[in-house]
Design a protein around this motif. Structure first.
Motif, PDB file in Angstrom:
ATOM      1  N   LEU A 139     -12.073 -16.121   4.951  1.00  0.00           N
ATOM      2  CA  LEU A 139     -11.686 -15.584   6.254  1.00  0.00           C
ATOM      3  C   LEU A 139     -12.481 -16.283   7.347  1.00  0.00           C
ATOM      4  O   LEU A 139     -13.688 -16.495   7.202  1.00  0.00           O
ATOM      5  N   HIS A 140     -11.812 -16.641   8.443  1.00  0.00           N
ATOM      6  CA  HIS A 140     -12.477 -17.251   9.597  1.00  0.00           C
ATOM      7  C   HIS A 140     -12.036 -16.555  10.876  1.00  0.00           C
ATOM      8  O   HIS A 140     -10.958 -15.960  10.940  1.00  0.00           O
ATOM      9  N   TYR A 141     -12.889 -16.670  11.901  1.00  0.00           N
ATOM     10  CA  TYR A 141     -12.609 -16.097  13.218  1.00  0.00           C
ATOM     11  C   TYR A 141     -12.168 -17.215  14.157  1.00  0.00           C
ATOM     12  O   TYR A 141     -12.817 -18.261  14.230  1.00  0.00           O
ATOM     13  N   ASN A 142     -11.065 -17.010  14.878  1.00  0.00           N
ATOM     14  CA  ASN A 142     -10.602 -17.999  15.855  1.00  0.00           C
ATOM     15  C   ASN A 142     -11.325 -17.759  17.179  1.00  0.00           C
ATOM     16  O   ASN A 142     -11.040 -16.788  17.881  1.00  0.00           O
ATOM     17  N   HIS A 143     -12.272 -18.637  17.511  1.00  0.00           N
ATOM     18  CA  HIS A 143     -13.012 -18.425  18.767  1.00  0.00           C
ATOM     19  C   HIS A 143     -12.113 -18.654  19.979  1.00  0.00           C
ATOM     20  O   HIS A 143     -12.351 -18.107  21.046  1.00  0.00           O
TER      21      HIS A 143
END
Length: 201
Positions: free
Chosen positions: A81-85
């Motif tokens: 899982l990654h966060y879209n800055h």
């Protein structure tokens, strides 16, 4: 939203025989709810770096990471899982994305989770129930407005008052019509600065 359905399709294909029935749809559904809450806290106009969140955002992102970790341990599928800055132009409302390293849905073509109008309305309603006292540790009155503010850096000392530069910055932002933003807070009698966030209550 097509991208959410694509995530379900790809994960179902990747976990055939290893994931219990309904676990993929449950995962994506819960992640979409958390994505909506994150987007409500940080809409497209706000840029965030991975780990540079308000406490409320950190809580939502940690919950999402825990869901993915449980799914990964149960299926042995390498999913991250990654966060879209920055919210991608092609995927409006996407603060979260899933990547399957070593596959066609790795870093170059991740599975973006998007927010629907219904999820966003529910997220805003949930946020409205959170009191200002729970959201912000500190309050100040600036230009006859009640301002809530937090120090974001976890290693910061106890800071109870805003320095003059921070006060002037918020005043300037309020005069230009802004209602929230980032801060650089200087510790009294020191050159040390720490990141913060403010919002008009």
């Amino acid at each position: 939203m097509k991208s959410n359905l694509k995530a379900v399709e790809v994960l179902c294909r990747a976990t055939v025989g290893t994931a219990p029935a309904g676990s993929v749809t449950e995962l994506v559904s819960r992640l979409c709810e958390l994505n909506a809450r994150l987007y409500a806290l940080a809409p497209a106009t706000i840029q965030r770096c991975d780990g540079d969140w308000l406490p409320a955002e950190d809580l939502q992102y940690s919950a999402a990471q825990n869901l993915v970790a449980l799914f990964r341990s149960g299926t042995k599928l390498d999913v991250v899982l990654h966060y879209n800055h920055q919210v991608p132009v092609d995927f409006p409302g996407s603060r979260l994305r899933l990547e399957l390293p070593g596959t066609e849905h790795g870093e170059r073509a991740p599975l973006h989770l998007q927010v629907s109008p219904y999820e966003l309305a529910a997220a805003h309603e949930a946020a409205a129930h959170d009191s200002d006292d729970e959201k912000f540790e500190h309050e100040s009155e600036i230009l006859m407005h009640r301002i809530g503010w937090n120090v974001v850096d976890s290693d910061a000392p106890e800071i109870d008052e805003l320095d003059d530069a921070s006060l002037e910055h918020i005043e300037s932002q309020l005069r230009y019509g802004f209602t929230s933003g980032d801060l650089t807070i200087r510790v009294p009698d020191s050159d040390d600065t720490y990141r913060g966030y403010w919002e008009k209550l």
